[in-house]
Design an enzyme around this catalytic site. Structure first.
Site, PDB file in Angstrom:
ATOM      1  N   HIS A 239       9.851  -7.893   3.030  1.00 47.88           N
ATOM      2  CA  HIS A 239       8.792  -8.504   2.224  1.00 47.88           C
ATOM      3  C   HIS A 239       9.231  -9.813   1.577  1.00 47.88           C
ATOM      4  CE1 HIS A 239      10.807  -6.148  -1.093  1.00 47.88           C
ATOM      5  NE2 HIS A 239      10.485  -7.224  -1.784  1.00 47.88           N
ATOM      6  N   ASP A 267      10.534  -2.226   5.932  1.00 46.95           N
ATOM      7  CA  ASP A 267      10.841  -3.287   4.971  1.00 46.95           C
ATOM      8  C   ASP A 267      12.253  -3.783   5.222  1.00 46.95           C
ATOM      9  OD1 ASP A 267      10.671  -5.126   2.984  1.00 46.95           O
ATOM     10  OD2 ASP A 267      10.644  -3.695   1.313  1.00 46.95           O
ATOM     11  N   GLY A 347      13.496  -9.590  -8.111  1.00 47.49           N
ATOM     12  CA  GLY A 347      14.598 -10.426  -7.647  1.00 47.49           C
ATOM     13  C   GLY A 347      15.717  -9.623  -7.027  1.00 47.49           C
ATOM     14  N   SER A 349      15.203  -7.312  -4.799  1.00 46.94           N
ATOM     15  CA  SER A 349      14.798  -6.949  -3.441  1.00 46.94           C
ATOM     16  C   SER A 349      15.775  -7.475  -2.399  1.00 46.94           C
ATOM     17  CB  SER A 349      13.407  -7.511  -3.134  1.00 46.94           C
ATOM     18  OG  SER A 349      12.403  -6.700  -3.661  1.00 46.94           O
ATOM     19  N   SER A 364      14.285  -2.109  -1.416  1.00 46.75           N
ATOM     20  CA  SER A 364      12.894  -2.414  -1.079  1.00 46.75           C
ATOM     21  C   SER A 364      12.045  -2.548  -2.335  1.00 46.75           C
ATOM     22  CB  SER A 364      12.317  -1.323  -0.169  1.00 46.75           C
ATOM     23  OG  SER A 364      10.933  -1.516   0.032  1.00 46.75           O
TER      24      SER A 364
END
Length: 395
Positions: A239, A267, A347, A349, A364
């Site tokens: 993402h 993801d 942030g 991720s 994720s």
């Protein structure tokens, strides 16, 4: 070649939670893990190095353990990690799941009543505890697959197999169980197989963030974190960017582009690395612990301790709560995720999840934060390696 100094700002910016930067020549790889999601591939590296003093200190802090207890816990988790795929094979069709039991520090293997005495003896002689359950792992996994085909409303956060409870747990956001769409989903879920409903405080969301200062990587106006080095690049969350998207480093310089990306459904993504940047098998400890070498990608069992490194909240640890969980984000469902009790924020991720010296996956999303607590999900690393034919960079 771009010069990378051994300062926290530079190393943090480049490794960005587990990835690709350090001064000098990268350490030689003694056991690179092949890009495959199979149990054989995920166990490609069985070497185990002594835990660093800083990692043991983090275990003591986050789990309330003494120094000796922390060492014993890590050693027990390594034994359970090695035993789990063997136990699954031994149990065969009677396999009902497995998990690391924190009190006994053993792998507990569930089997259905049709497991014969020889199978049970073999499991116990291998060092596992054995529990008899009603449902096989195959039936529980089939139930999850049926739920994956349903249209889940926003009030349903996620669902996965709980091997210790021998059921599929559907997590519903608090105050939402009375919602008509949620009630309809739960009715259909119960028809699919053995299901238990639990409530959670908030809905799941991804942990990308708008561009802010710090030690991230950037794509467009999104800030995310690096996961793990692979030969030729690094892996991260899907993402965070689409195929072809340009990636910039902490200093604004060009790193590479998204070569593959999938979200929702999955993801995960990977980015090629060039222009003076290179990869090293390191996860950044952010001064909380020493930077951690990555030596393989053996998959830790449910119940094991696990730590996460991210560019916003840095280093945090918790427990592995569930595997093969479907997470219902607002953008769409993501399947085969692993849930943890580790906190995260915007942030983080794409950042690294690691157990001991074994890579586990990339961050994720989740709910909550690192002030009040919460839960997070990661995409397992071996699935990413297998999907793109990548090889993990190991020490």
């Amino acid at each position: 070649m771009r010069r990378i100094g051994l300062t926290h700002a530079c190393v943090a910016a480049l490794l960005m939670i587990g990835s690709w930067t350090a001064a000098g020549t990268p350490p030689a790889s003694a056991s690179d893990t092949p890009g495959s999601g199979s149990p054989t591939a995920s166990a490609a590296s069985t070497r185990s190095a002594p835990a660093s003093a800083a990692l043991l200190q983090a275990m003591q802090r986050d789990f309330g353990l003494s120094p000796a207890e922390a060492e014993e816990r890590l050693a027990a988790e390594q034994r359970a990690t090695a035993l789990e795929p063997k136990a699954r094979k031994t149990a065969g069709p009677a396999y009902g799941g497995a998990w690391f039991d924190e009190k006994s520090e053993k792998l507990t293997v569930a089997v259905t009543p049709d497991a014969d005495a020889a199978t049970v003896r073999s499991l116990r002689s291998s060092g596992a505890a054995v529990r008899t359950v009603e449902h096989s792992a195959r039936r529980l996994d089939a139930t999850v697959s049926r739920l994956d085909r349903l249209d889940a409303p926003s009030g349903v956060s996620s669902w996965s197999v709980d091997p210790a409870a021998n059921t599929v747990v559907v997590n519903v956001v608090k105050d939402e169980p009375a919602d008509n769409d949620v009630r309809r989903f739960l009715s259909e879920a119960r028809e699919a197989g053995p299901v238990t409903v639990r409530t959670v405080r908030a809905a799941a969301e991804t942990f990308a963030a708008g561009t802010v200062g710090g030690d991230p990587y950037y794509t467009g106006n999104v800030r995310c974190s690096i996961g793990f080095s692979v030969h030729g690049g690094f892996v991260t969350a899907g993402h965070c960017g689409g195929v072809g998207g340009q990636v910039r480093g902490w200093d604004g310089s060009y790193i590479g582009n998204f070569q593959g990306s999938s979200f929702p459904g999955n993801d995960y993504a990977w980015v090629n690395v060039g222009s003076g940047w290179w990869t090293v098998p390191v996860v950044l400890g952010w001064g909380t612990v020493s930077d951690q070498l990555v030596r393989g990608s053996n998959e830790a069992p449910v119940g094991a301790s696990i730590c996460r490194s991210g560019s916003t909240t840095r280093w945090h640890c918790g427990r592995l709560l569930a595997k093969n969980e479907t997470v219902n984000y607002s953008q769409g469902a993501v399947h085969q995720m692993t849930k943890t009790s580790v906190c995260a924020e915007g942030g983080d991720s794409g950042g690294s999840f690691i157990s001991g010296d074994q890579a586990q996956g990339v961050t994720s999303g989740g709910w909550g934060n690192c002030s009040s607590g919460g839960e997070t999900w990661f995409q397992p690393i071996n699935e990413i390696l297998g999907r793109y034919g990548l090889t993990l960079h190991t020490a």
